[in-house]
Design an enzyme around this catalytic site. Sequence first.
Site, PDB file in Angstrom:
ATOM      1  N   CYS A   1       0.826  -1.204   0.000  1.00 52.28           N
ATOM      2  CA  CYS A   1       0.000   0.000   0.000  1.00 52.28           C
ATOM      3  C   CYS A   1       0.862   1.257   0.000  1.00 52.28           C
ATOM      4  O   CYS A   1       1.350   1.635  -1.047  1.00 52.28           O
ATOM      5  CB  CYS A   1      -0.993  -0.042   1.155  1.00 52.28           C
TER       6      CYS A   1
ATOM      7  N   GLU B   1      -2.678  -8.768   4.294  1.00 52.32           N
ATOM      8  CA  GLU B   1      -2.728  -9.204   5.706  1.00 52.32           C
ATOM      9  C   GLU B   1      -4.117  -9.029   6.324  1.00 52.32           C
ATOM     10  O   GLU B   1      -4.340  -9.430   7.464  1.00 52.32           O
ATOM     11  CB  GLU B   1      -1.704  -8.409   6.512  1.00 52.32           C
TER      12      GLU B   1
ATOM     13  N   HIS C   1      -4.204  -4.903   0.729  1.00 52.79           N
ATOM     14  CA  HIS C   1      -3.658  -5.361   2.030  1.00 52.79           C
ATOM     15  C   HIS C   1      -3.739  -6.879   2.139  1.00 52.79           C
ATOM     16  O   HIS C   1      -4.775  -7.414   2.560  1.00 52.79           O
ATOM     17  CB  HIS C   1      -4.408  -4.699   3.173  1.00 52.79           C
TER      18      HIS C   1
END
Length: 739
Positions: A102, A194, A192
């Site tokens: 990001c 994660e 993202h």
Amino acid sequence: MAIGGAQLPLNVLFIDSYDSFSYNVVRLVEQQTFSDCGEVQVTIIHNDTFAHASELNSYLKYFDCVVIGPGPGNPVNGSADVGLLATLFDDKTASVPILGICLGFQAMCLSQASQIAELDTIKHGQVCRVYLSGDSALFHGYPSFFKSTRYHSLHAYEAPNLIPLAYTKDENGQLLMAVQVKNLPWYGVQYHPESHCSELGGLLINNFLKLALEYNKLTGRDKAKREDYNPEVYEKLGRVIDKTPVYRKLVPSTEEIYIKEYNVAHTPNLTLKICDEMNQPKLVMASSSGDEHRGQWSIICLPNGNSDVFTHYSSLKRTTIHKWRDSNLSWHHLQHLLKGTEQSAYVLQEDKDQFWNTVGDFMKHKLIGNYADLPFLGGLVGTLGYEMGDIVPNNPSDYPDAKLVYIENSILINHIKGKMYAVSLSQDFPPTILKILDSPKLLDNSPIKWPMNLPETCFDIITPNDHSYSSAFDACQEHMHRGDSYEMCLTRQTCIRPDVPIQPWRIFQTLVQRNPAPFSSFFEFSDLIDLRKDQTLCLLSTSPERFLQWNRDTCELRPIKGTVKKGPTMCRERAIEILKTPKEFGENLMILDLIRNDLYELLPRVQVQEFMAVEEYQTVYQLVSVVKGEGLANSPYSGLDVLKHSLPAGSMTGAPKKITVQLLHDIERSRRGIYSGVTGYWSVNDNADWSVNIRCLYSYDGGLQWYCGAGGAITVLSTREGELEELKTKLESALQVFT
Ligand SMILES: C=C(O[C@@H]1C=C(C(=O)O)C=C[C@H]1O)C(=O)O
Ligand SMILES: NC(=O)CC[C@H](N)C(=O)O
């Protein structure tokens, strides 16, 4: 890669841009395993640990690769926003393999002459389809498209030196979602991997680490690392971010304590009935929901002359410690000591960071290893205000920010099992209270009849000004559109002045009837002998939200994010529809990912136990997720460390927490005080339960003036009217007792 037969770890340098998802990335990286090298070890620095990337170069040869985490800010603003990321890509020859996520992706693209621009339609906490553009090894094993969460206000355009690897299509058109820099092992993803709602995040990290290992073998970087291998380098860098535990854990002793058990019918408000019969100071945590997962227990705490009282004043940098109603300590004497410089047994000169050490060092000698099945045996009980969060800027004030009382005598009631316990750590449970508990009339099934209204009196109520809220709302939107924040919990304070002061207990009786809640608390801190009414801290809470519960090995947080007002036209089904809209979904997902991060900062294992369940309360439906952290028992950390590191509550700040707290401080321009803090207990058997101080009334002067805070999470999908309406609905939960 081995030295003397032992396999070297795979060393990753993680650059944290003060995001609230950083540790979700770190753990995802650490979870990867490879047969031809040791475990993955991550060393974390901040993006401003070094002023310029060139100071980092001498360390890079010790690392197999670098992962740059997400974060607030705009790379176009250079080091002011992104620190050393602004210069990290200058040296094209220092070709350490890099993965940018990001913000890291955007800084990488900008270094390759890409343009960074604001999205027309911003995506914070939204899940989208990502499509592969080619067959890069970064996406080895991936399907042609997959779902992933996005948290970005900005995006990067394609550029000649960037190989597009993935894209998405939405209201903004086609957007770059992954790149590789030509002829370099530099990769980046805009989304993202994660996030809890992202697919195949671990596979992406595994593919990148494999690419890094192959690149290092091909170029001889692995040989250089092997020859100069020096574990102290990682030690030294790893100490840059202080993660020292609050206190050194001891093996808890086993103690015999006094417990008397009763069978009780599930009498509504039994807790409050007992309190009504008592004529002594009490600190009450009463549940009126009876729900087995939250609030099945009520606890009546009985402070006495042996109870230590810890009070911290964050802006005065003082902690006072005295016995409950210490006969040698007047209020005036304590004020003199508090404001003076003389050393005293009653006053410690310490900041809020050291306050945690004071509390930890006190409790570590009190902890016992038996009786784990009861939630509370005695221990510290009280409230920690918003300003106790170490990232919250100081707001000058003489009011206390934390008050904890060490309780040795208490009464526990389990509303589900119909059990009551009289408990004493000091084997001296008050006989007068035992007499009350033994009286059959108390335990009969007669419901309590408490007035639903306060005595007739006038109240001067100063509620938030709609115009000032509107300007604050606009300021939040501006920050979120600039990419500084993804969600901001904007709050306002209301002040209530009764013409004729009413006893706090009398107000509490009506409050819990009007707004029953799983975490109701009555805390009247009358802890000094000559305390005048206008000097007493009081908290009356009907909170729906557990912040943090822990036992010896696990923690649980239950963030609430997403609120729908109940009413004649609102049914559960309709509320569920609303609470699953992108706005409410995104609001909750951001805090869920933030809470995962806060737990991952200290614990190795974090699970989402419940994902966006709808819970019904007296005036609202709320969207709740449940996150569990495991591994405390075998870690150097305690529940107190988790409490310290996760304050202020993410659901009361927004994300990224650090910068959002700073932005809200500048926008709200007022202390939140007790509101937005947490209330609860830490028991000597190392069980603890803390609720968020919302839907509550609090007073610093015994009720001459009450405050009631209320607010809600602002996102780019919020409307001014909707958020103001939500704020007023929440305010009404507590304010209704005065109207
Ligand atoms: C800010 C408050 O509530 C917080 C914000 C919520 C939301 O935005 O949906 C819900 C519960 C709390 O975490 C409040 O009650 O004042
Ligand atoms: N999650 C992030 O890293 C966000 C990057 C940048 N601040 C943006 O808003 O686009």
